[in-house]
Design a protein around this motif. Sequence first.
Motif, mmCIF file in Angstrom:
data_model
loop_
_atom_site.group_PDB
_atom_site.id
_atom_site.type_symbol
_atom_site.label_atom_id
_atom_site.label_comp_id
_atom_site.label_asym_id
_atom_site.label_seq_id
_atom_site.Cartn_x
_atom_site.Cartn_y
_atom_site.Cartn_z
ATOM 1 N N ALA A 162 1.785 6.202 8.263
ATOM 2 C CA ALA A 162 2.406 4.890 8.474
ATOM 3 C C ALA A 162 2.895 4.749 9.913
ATOM 4 N N PRO A 169 -3.828 4.068 -2.394
ATOM 5 C CA PRO A 169 -5.057 4.632 -1.817
ATOM 6 C C PRO A 169 -5.067 6.155 -1.938
ATOM 7 N N LEU A 190 0.860 -1.179 0.000
ATOM 8 C CA LEU A 190 0.000 0.000 0.000
ATOM 9 C C LEU A 190 0.898 1.230 0.000
ATOM 10 N N LEU A 223 -0.054 3.903 11.933
ATOM 11 C CA LEU A 223 -0.508 2.534 11.672
ATOM 12 C C LEU A 223 0.356 1.511 12.411
ATOM 13 N N TRP A 260 -3.902 12.885 4.747
ATOM 14 C CA TRP A 260 -4.180 11.777 5.658
ATOM 15 C C TRP A 260 -4.305 12.295 7.082
ATOM 16 N N LEU A 267 1.225 5.103 0.282
ATOM 17 C CA LEU A 267 0.479 6.252 0.794
ATOM 18 C C LEU A 267 1.147 7.547 0.345
ATOM 19 N N VAL A 301 3.083 -1.445 4.184
ATOM 20 C CA VAL A 301 2.735 -0.050 3.924
ATOM 21 C C VAL A 301 3.997 0.744 3.634
ATOM 22 N N ILE A 351 -7.246 1.971 5.991
ATOM 23 C CA ILE A 351 -6.139 1.059 5.705
ATOM 24 C C ILE A 351 -6.426 -0.339 6.253
ATOM 25 N N GLU A 352 -7.059 -0.393 7.416
ATOM 26 C CA GLU A 352 -7.449 -1.686 7.983
ATOM 27 C C GLU A 352 -8.432 -2.404 7.065
ATOM 28 N N LEU A 373 -8.672 -2.006 3.833
ATOM 29 C CA LEU A 373 -7.944 -2.464 2.649
ATOM 30 C C LEU A 373 -7.188 -3.757 2.939
ATOM 31 N N ASP A 420 -8.661 7.386 8.826
ATOM 32 C CA ASP A 420 -7.830 6.745 7.814
ATOM 33 C C ASP A 420 -7.234 5.433 8.303
#
Length: 277
Positions: free
Chosen positions: A116, A65, A31, A119, A72, A33, A106, A88-89, A91, A84
Amino acid sequence: MRQEILVGGRDRSFHVVSAGTAAVTPGAVVLVLHGSSQTGRTIRRFSGNSFDQLATGGRVAVVYPDGLKKAWNHNKPSVESTDDVAFIEALADHFHALHGPIPVIVVGFSNGGQLAIRLIHEIPDKLHGAAIVGATLPRPGGLAFADKLQPFPVMLVHGTHDMVVTYGGEGWFGSLFGRPRGPSAPETAQYFAARNNITAAPAHTILPHRRESGRTSVTLTRYEQKGRLPVVLYTVAGGGHVVPNRQRKAFFFFAGRTTQDMDTVEALAEFFPALSP
């Protein structure tokens, strides 16, 4: 291919370069970002389409994304702003439902790198690694979100001449006048190494220099210890606010220099075995 997923009552968009086929199932998902004022499409161009190399033959699903309003939410509570983290979760769950429990990694640039960082703290159980490009930890008190305290492999890339997110840390210029600053890029790497319980001294390696890299050079700092998840930092001396790649230099003069002594995608494939050919 542009797709959408419903998160919190909102349709959230993302672009998939390769999601495998009935005959070829990807072995991992990346992913990517984007930074602030960017979209999934623009970070793809900004990085010279270099991440698409991972999708060759459908071996990795490369996903771009889109943040709402080109940004973000990397630090505000979800009740006050866009969630956000939930995006991401969702996705990660989406691609796990499609392809099974394959690694989800990520890669975040600038504001995407700040997300990130969030996350890593909040949903480490949904991800298998992260790369942070051109972003550092926030000032003291900026980590106002949940932390599951789970060790996590982290790769960082930062230019010493980054004028957007300085190598010296958030608010570095203000620190010259006595104001508090955030951790520098090396301090950010040390922070993640400490979270992974790495106590061994880091090892430093200067990467081979290419003539086309001009006045830039790259030092790789490795935080490694047996039984611990690793952390690495690529310091690009003379590098700017860019995603180092061998395909394309940054669009704008204020972004700074792009080195050729390293390639972010090649570094990713070396650091995360799931992305290796």
